[in-house]
Design a protein around this motif. Structure first.
Motif, PDB file in Angstrom:
ATOM      1  N   MET A  81       0.834  -1.211   0.000  1.00  0.00           N
ATOM      2  CA  MET A  81       0.000   0.000   0.000  1.00  0.00           C
ATOM      3  C   MET A  81       0.865   1.255   0.000  1.00  0.00           C
ATOM      4  SD  MET A  81      -3.150  -0.930   2.566  1.00  0.00           S
ATOM      5  CE  MET A  81      -3.741   0.768   2.595  1.00  0.00           C
ATOM      6  N   GLU A  82       1.908   1.246   0.811  1.00  0.00           N
ATOM      7  CA  GLU A  82       2.804   2.405   0.873  1.00  0.00           C
ATOM      8  C   GLU A  82       3.493   2.626  -0.469  1.00  0.00           C
ATOM      9  OE1 GLU A  82       5.284   1.366   4.197  1.00  0.00           O
ATOM     10  OE2 GLU A  82       3.810   2.083   5.661  1.00  0.00           O
ATOM     11  N   ARG A  87       3.810   5.654  -5.612  1.00  0.00           N
ATOM     12  CA  ARG A  87       3.705   5.729  -7.072  1.00  0.00           C
ATOM     13  C   ARG A  87       2.656   6.748  -7.486  1.00  0.00           C
ATOM     14  NH1 ARG A  87       4.134   0.151  -6.668  1.00  0.00           N
ATOM     15  NH2 ARG A  87       1.935  -0.169  -7.141  1.00  0.00           N
ATOM     16  N   LEU A  88       1.524   6.774  -6.796  1.00  0.00           N
ATOM     17  CA  LEU A  88       0.486   7.763  -7.091  1.00  0.00           C
ATOM     18  C   LEU A  88       1.023   9.174  -6.872  1.00  0.00           C
ATOM     19  CD1 LEU A  88      -2.716   6.171  -5.498  1.00  0.00           C
ATOM     20  CD2 LEU A  88      -2.251   6.489  -7.934  1.00  0.00           C
ATOM     21  N   GLN A  89       1.716   9.362  -5.758  1.00  0.00           N
ATOM     22  CA  GLN A  89       2.283  10.671  -5.418  1.00  0.00           C
ATOM     23  C   GLN A  89       3.273  11.128  -6.491  1.00  0.00           C
ATOM     24  OE1 GLN A  89       4.367  10.719  -1.700  1.00  0.00           O
ATOM     25  NE2 GLN A  89       4.306  12.947  -1.541  1.00  0.00           N
ATOM     26  N   GLY A  92       1.660  12.791  -9.207  1.00  0.00           N
ATOM     27  CA  GLY A  92       0.917  13.985  -8.835  1.00  0.00           C
ATOM     28  C   GLY A  92      -0.474  13.700  -8.291  1.00  0.00           C
ATOM     29  N   LEU A  93      -0.723  12.475  -7.891  1.00  0.00           N
ATOM     30  CA  LEU A  93      -2.023  12.069  -7.355  1.00  0.00           C
ATOM     31  C   LEU A  93      -1.876  11.735  -5.879  1.00  0.00           C
ATOM     32  CD1 LEU A  93      -2.929   9.691 -10.314  1.00  0.00           C
ATOM     33  CD2 LEU A  93      -3.699  12.048 -10.002  1.00  0.00           C
ATOM     34  N   SER A  94      -3.004  11.535  -5.216  1.00  0.00           N
ATOM     35  CA  SER A  94      -2.946  11.170  -3.801  1.00  0.00           C
ATOM     36  C   SER A  94      -3.729   9.891  -3.569  1.00  0.00           C
ATOM     37  CB  SER A  94      -3.532  12.288  -2.928  1.00  0.00           C
ATOM     38  OG  SER A  94      -4.938  12.341  -3.093  1.00  0.00           O
ATOM     39  N   ILE A  95      -3.391   9.215  -2.494  1.00  0.00           N
ATOM     40  CA  ILE A  95      -4.108   7.993  -2.140  1.00  0.00           C
ATOM     41  C   ILE A  95      -5.554   8.330  -1.745  1.00  0.00           C
ATOM     42  CG2 ILE A  95      -3.403   7.910   0.296  1.00  0.00           C
ATOM     43  CD1 ILE A  95      -3.625   4.850  -2.019  1.00  0.00           C
ATOM     44  N   GLU A  96      -5.745   9.496  -1.140  1.00  0.00           N
ATOM     45  CA  GLU A  96      -7.098   9.913  -0.773  1.00  0.00           C
ATOM     46  C   GLU A  96      -7.957  10.117  -2.021  1.00  0.00           C
ATOM     47  OE1 GLU A  96      -4.274  11.366   0.445  1.00  0.00           O
ATOM     48  OE2 GLU A  96      -4.385  10.499   2.455  1.00  0.00           O
ATOM     49  N   ARG A 100     -11.439   8.191  -3.156  1.00  0.00           N
ATOM     50  CA  ARG A 100     -12.675   8.860  -3.601  1.00  0.00           C
ATOM     51  C   ARG A 100     -13.093   8.363  -4.982  1.00  0.00           C
ATOM     52  NH1 ARG A 100     -10.066  13.185  -1.267  1.00  0.00           N
ATOM     53  NH2 ARG A 100      -9.317  13.974  -3.261  1.00  0.00           N
ATOM     54  N   THR A 101     -12.136   8.294  -5.909  1.00  0.00           N
ATOM     55  CA  THR A 101     -12.439   7.882  -7.277  1.00  0.00           C
ATOM     56  C   THR A 101     -12.955   6.449  -7.336  1.00  0.00           C
ATOM     57  OG1 THR A 101     -10.699   9.334  -8.106  1.00  0.00           O
ATOM     58  CG2 THR A 101     -11.462   7.628  -9.603  1.00  0.00           C
ATOM     59  N   LYS A 102     -12.347   5.561  -6.591  1.00  0.00           N
ATOM     60  CA  LYS A 102     -12.713   4.137  -6.619  1.00  0.00           C
ATOM     61  C   LYS A 102     -13.819   3.793  -5.619  1.00  0.00           C
ATOM     62  CE  LYS A 102      -9.688   2.847  -9.670  1.00  0.00           C
ATOM     63  NZ  LYS A 102     -10.031   2.244 -10.935  1.00  0.00           N
ATOM     64  N   LYS A 103     -14.272   4.807  -4.871  1.00  0.00           N
ATOM     65  CA  LYS A 103     -15.310   4.601  -3.851  1.00  0.00           C
ATOM     66  C   LYS A 103     -14.911   3.461  -2.901  1.00  0.00           C
ATOM     67  CE  LYS A 103     -19.208   6.388  -6.487  1.00  0.00           C
ATOM     68  NZ  LYS A 103     -18.586   7.046  -7.563  1.00  0.00           N
ATOM     69  N   THR A 104     -13.712   3.586  -2.375  1.00  0.00           N
ATOM     70  CA  THR A 104     -13.176   2.606  -1.446  1.00  0.00           C
ATOM     71  C   THR A 104     -12.517   3.340  -0.291  1.00  0.00           C
ATOM     72  OG1 THR A 104     -11.848   0.584  -1.302  1.00  0.00           O
ATOM     73  CG2 THR A 104     -10.942   2.372  -2.646  1.00  0.00           C
ATOM     74  N   ASN A 105     -11.853   2.610   0.564  1.00  0.00           N
ATOM     75  CA  ASN A 105     -11.164   3.232   1.694  1.00  0.00           C
ATOM     76  C   ASN A 105      -9.903   2.437   2.018  1.00  0.00           C
ATOM     77  OD1 ASN A 105     -11.869   0.994   3.428  1.00  0.00           O
ATOM     78  ND2 ASN A 105     -13.907   1.917   3.653  1.00  0.00           N
ATOM     79  N   GLU A 106      -9.180   2.907   3.008  1.00  0.00           N
ATOM     80  CA  GLU A 106      -7.915   2.289   3.372  1.00  0.00           C
ATOM     81  C   GLU A 106      -8.085   0.816   3.770  1.00  0.00           C
ATOM     82  OE1 GLU A 106      -4.090   3.152   6.301  1.00  0.00           O
ATOM     83  OE2 GLU A 106      -5.916   4.337   6.548  1.00  0.00           O
ATOM     84  N   GLN A 107      -9.121   0.511   4.542  1.00  0.00           N
ATOM     85  CA  GLN A 107      -9.329  -0.867   5.009  1.00  0.00           C
ATOM     86  C   GLN A 107      -9.638  -1.811   3.847  1.00  0.00           C
ATOM     87  OE1 GLN A 107      -8.623  -1.937   8.078  1.00  0.00           O
ATOM     88  NE2 GLN A 107      -8.978  -3.988   7.311  1.00  0.00           N
TER      89      GLN A 107
END
Length: 194
Positions: A81-82, A87-89, A92-96, A100-107
């Motif tokens: 996950m880290e 890679r997202l960062q 220029g993207l964020s995990i948050e 939101r985009t995938k309608k999911t969460n950390e868990q």
């Protein structure tokens, strides 16, 4: 004859299933080759070898009894996950934003990563067991070659690198060499059904 010396490698406890006569379906192999070429930009030769390695390991995992601890799986999933967040960062993207985009969460992402982590750990354990069963070990020459690569990469002398690798890290490198040999052994022996 320094290059002929062998270094012993310890392997995890696995009840290894039949691994010498592995057959994989042509369609699975073909799809894995295509993914390796497109997704990982491998040459055709490397894509074919890697597909055989991965599919053989996956089949042997099914045939074997492997115990993985939940702590190990969770730790590997968190690392994954880290790495994904990094890679997202870098893009220029964020995990948050991903959540939101995938309608999911950390868990939920952690649970997805746990399954991938479990498969990775099990495949690695099987390869280590094959290496042990086939007496595939890192030679002193192979280990020295890895030390040289590290010395060049980190602009250090081989002596400095050897000093750093005296303990567990050196053993990990020896283990990786043995695991690579096991993967090549499986790729050479797996049969693709037509």
């Amino acid at each position: 004859m320094r290059g002929k010396e062998r270094i012993k490698v310890s392997t995890p406890k696995v009840k290894l299933g039949e691994y010498r006569h592995v057959r994989v379906p042509f369609e699975d192999w073909k799809n894995a080759v295509e993914e390796n070429i497109v997704r990982y930009r491998m040459s055709l030769e490397n894509a074919e070898r890697k597909a055989k390695e991965d599919l053989a390991a996956k089949e042997i995992v099914k045939r074997s009894q492997i115990q993985t601890s939940e702590e190990e799986v969770t730790a590997r999933a968190v690392q994954m996950m880290e790495a994904y967040a990094l890679r997202l960062q870098q893009q220029g993207l964020s995990i948050e934003g991903y959540y939101r985009t995938k309608k999911t969460n950390e868990q939920e992402l952690l649970e997805q990563m746990k399954e991938k982590a479990r498969k990775q750990i099990q495949a690695r354990m099987v390869l280590a067991a094959v290496a042990q069963s086939e007496n595939l070990e890192a030679t002193v020459e192979e280990y020295d070659r890895e030390v040289h690569k590290l010395a060049v990469r980190y602009l250090m002398s081989k002596e400095q690198v050897n000093k750093i690798l005296q303990g567990e890290e050196g053993q990990r490198i020896r283990q990786e060499i043995a695991v690579e040999k096991a993967a090549k052994f499986l790729a050479a022996n797996v049969k693709v059904n037509s």
